[in-house]
Design a protein around this motif. Sequence first.
Motif, PDB file in Angstrom:
ATOM      1  N   ALA A  87       0.331   6.300  -5.238  1.00  0.00           N
ATOM      2  CA  ALA A  87       0.656   4.930  -5.635  1.00  0.00           C
ATOM      3  C   ALA A  87       1.563   4.922  -6.857  1.00  0.00           C
ATOM      4  N   SER A  96      -3.303   7.516  -0.894  1.00  0.00           N
ATOM      5  CA  SER A  96      -2.809   7.249  -2.240  1.00  0.00           C
ATOM      6  C   SER A  96      -3.270   8.300  -3.260  1.00  0.00           C
ATOM      7  N   ARG A 110       0.886  -1.168   0.000  1.00  0.00           N
ATOM      8  CA  ARG A 110       0.000   0.000   0.000  1.00  0.00           C
ATOM      9  C   ARG A 110       0.915   1.205   0.000  1.00  0.00           C
ATOM     10  N   PRO A 111       0.733   2.198  -0.807  1.00  0.00           N
ATOM     11  CA  PRO A 111      -0.254   2.213  -1.872  1.00  0.00           C
ATOM     12  C   PRO A 111       0.263   1.444  -3.079  1.00  0.00           C
ATOM     13  N   GLY A 112      -0.621   1.263  -4.038  1.00  0.00           N
ATOM     14  CA  GLY A 112      -0.184   0.719  -5.322  1.00  0.00           C
ATOM     15  C   GLY A 112      -0.335  -0.773  -5.463  1.00  0.00           C
ATOM     16  N   SER A 113      -1.273  -1.373  -4.704  1.00  0.00           N
ATOM     17  CA  SER A 113      -1.390  -2.829  -4.810  1.00  0.00           C
ATOM     18  C   SER A 113      -1.712  -3.318  -6.231  1.00  0.00           C
ATOM     19  N   PRO A 114      -2.431  -2.548  -7.072  1.00  0.00           N
ATOM     20  CA  PRO A 114      -2.666  -3.079  -8.429  1.00  0.00           C
ATOM     21  C   PRO A 114      -1.514  -2.817  -9.410  1.00  0.00           C
ATOM     22  N   ASN A 133      -3.608   6.679  -9.079  1.00  0.00           N
ATOM     23  CA  ASN A 133      -3.540   7.479  -7.860  1.00  0.00           C
ATOM     24  C   ASN A 133      -2.118   7.995  -7.701  1.00  0.00           C
TER      25      ASN A 133
HETATM   26  O1  MOO Z   1      -2.994   0.476  -3.912  1.00  0.00           O
HETATM   27 MO1  MOO Z   1      -3.988   1.978  -3.743  1.00  0.00          MO
HETATM   28  O2  MOO Z   1      -2.654   2.883  -4.135  1.00  0.00           O
HETATM   29  O3  MOO Z   1      -3.734   1.835  -1.971  1.00  0.00           O
HETATM   30  O4  MOO Z   1      -4.940   3.463  -3.374  1.00  0.00           O
END
Ligand code: MOO
Length: 417
Positions: free
Chosen positions: A313, A380, A289-293, A310
Amino acid sequence: MSRFRFQRTTIQVEEAQRAILEHIRLQRTEWVDLEDSFGRRLAAPVAADHPVPHFRRSGVDGYAVRCADTAAASPERPAVLEVVECVTSGTLPLRRVGPGQAARIMTGAVVPEGADAVVMLEMTAPAEREGAVCIRRRMADGDNITAIGQETPCGDILLMPGRIIEAGEAAILAAFGYARVPVYCKPRVAICSTGSELLAVGSPLEPGKIRNSNGYMLAAQVRAAGGEPVIMPALPDEPELVEKELLALMDRFDCVVTSGGVSVGDKDVMASVFERWEGRLLFNKVAMRPGSPTSAGVWQGKLLFALSGNPGACFVGFELFARPFLRGLLGHPSPLPKEAKASLVADYSKGSAYPRYVRGKLETTDDGKLQAKPAGADKSSIMVSIKDAECLILIPAGGRGAAAGQLVCVLLLQETK
Ligand code: MOO
Ligand SMILES: Nc1nc2c(c(=O)[nH]1)N[C@H]1C(S)=C(S)[C@@H](COP(=O)(O)OP(=O)(O)OC[C@H]3O[C@@H](n4cnc5c(N)ncnc54)[C@H](O)[C@@H]3O)O[C@H]1N2
Ligand SMILES: [Mg+2]
């Protein structure tokens, strides 16, 4: 039901980084003028092809003497020596210094044969006798003389390939005659923001739309990592168009970085591209986190980094994956972010099932301890606090976050040697 042909499998950050680093192939090399090489990375080792210094060098302005002649010298009973010549920097001594003799000499000049010490001018006085000097202290063998090769013997490797050229490296290159320097070519990186809501920077705001800030943020990150960014016009959320554009860019550039459209929204265009294309997906979900995708794939040996839209992220995804890759292309000896331990200044109470990379500021206490504190709002989607990030504070996964005083790992964001 998942929209995806392949279920998203979450992998750890380290595993995703390994998958990226496996695709590193060193850049081509080029020769540039020394003054244009600053900030670039060397593409060949630099060895000393002569000793430094290459002559016995005086470290002070004064008199070159034979120390045996000064054995009994003191301020009260100075040794009186005959001055045979004056050696200035850049000239060669004409005479050997014999017993009872001295040579006036300047800092950086060649110490004459026969002399084995140089007396500072302040330790001498004019003698009554014309052409002589009083030495007011006893000297030891080698005093104020830098021996041949004392700084660097001939043959020493001074700089390794991959080393960034900064002030000290520039000095070495100049000293060894590198008017032109072999460096790795800058990776050319296409930056492609996706999103039908994106306006060009020069456009007035419109309802529901925003200006494309990620494109410029990523370009600055690419440049800081040693790459050459090329900002492409943002693409609308149309998978066929995006796929066509991206493949064309991957053909022309060393790598491509996109932002936006990696999650599960109806218009998340990168997810669709990865479902359709003929490249190989490396990952599309990372335990962070952030950026899980955050996603990445390879097509014809070229990497495509698909970062979250975001801004927070996007920034973190670049630092964890794209920057190490670019550093690797440039021969960086340890391309992953440099880590340090710091104590957390305040509680960070937001827990997460995944490790969290929090934008942080660094301070050193009076007793030399490194402290980290979150740099403002950290969601994020929040862009304005990215500017204050000097590091990413790694908050381990778990329900409670981390407490003030706890020792945490921080990833440093400035470029490293
Ligand atoms: O993976 Mo997201 O960046 O937490 O909002
Ligand atoms: N149902 C779910 N929704 C979301 C999930 C989820 O798991 N399930 N994940 C969230 C997380 S976490 C993230 S991160 C984001 C990822 O979003 P995308 O990568 O798909 O990005 P977009 O949807 O295109 O945009 C997100 C956000 O960012 C703004 N944006 C996009 N591009 C730019 C740009 N170039 N400059 C500035 N800002 C940009 C965009 O307008 C959106 O506000 O998804 C969550 N949702
Ligand atoms: Mg989305």
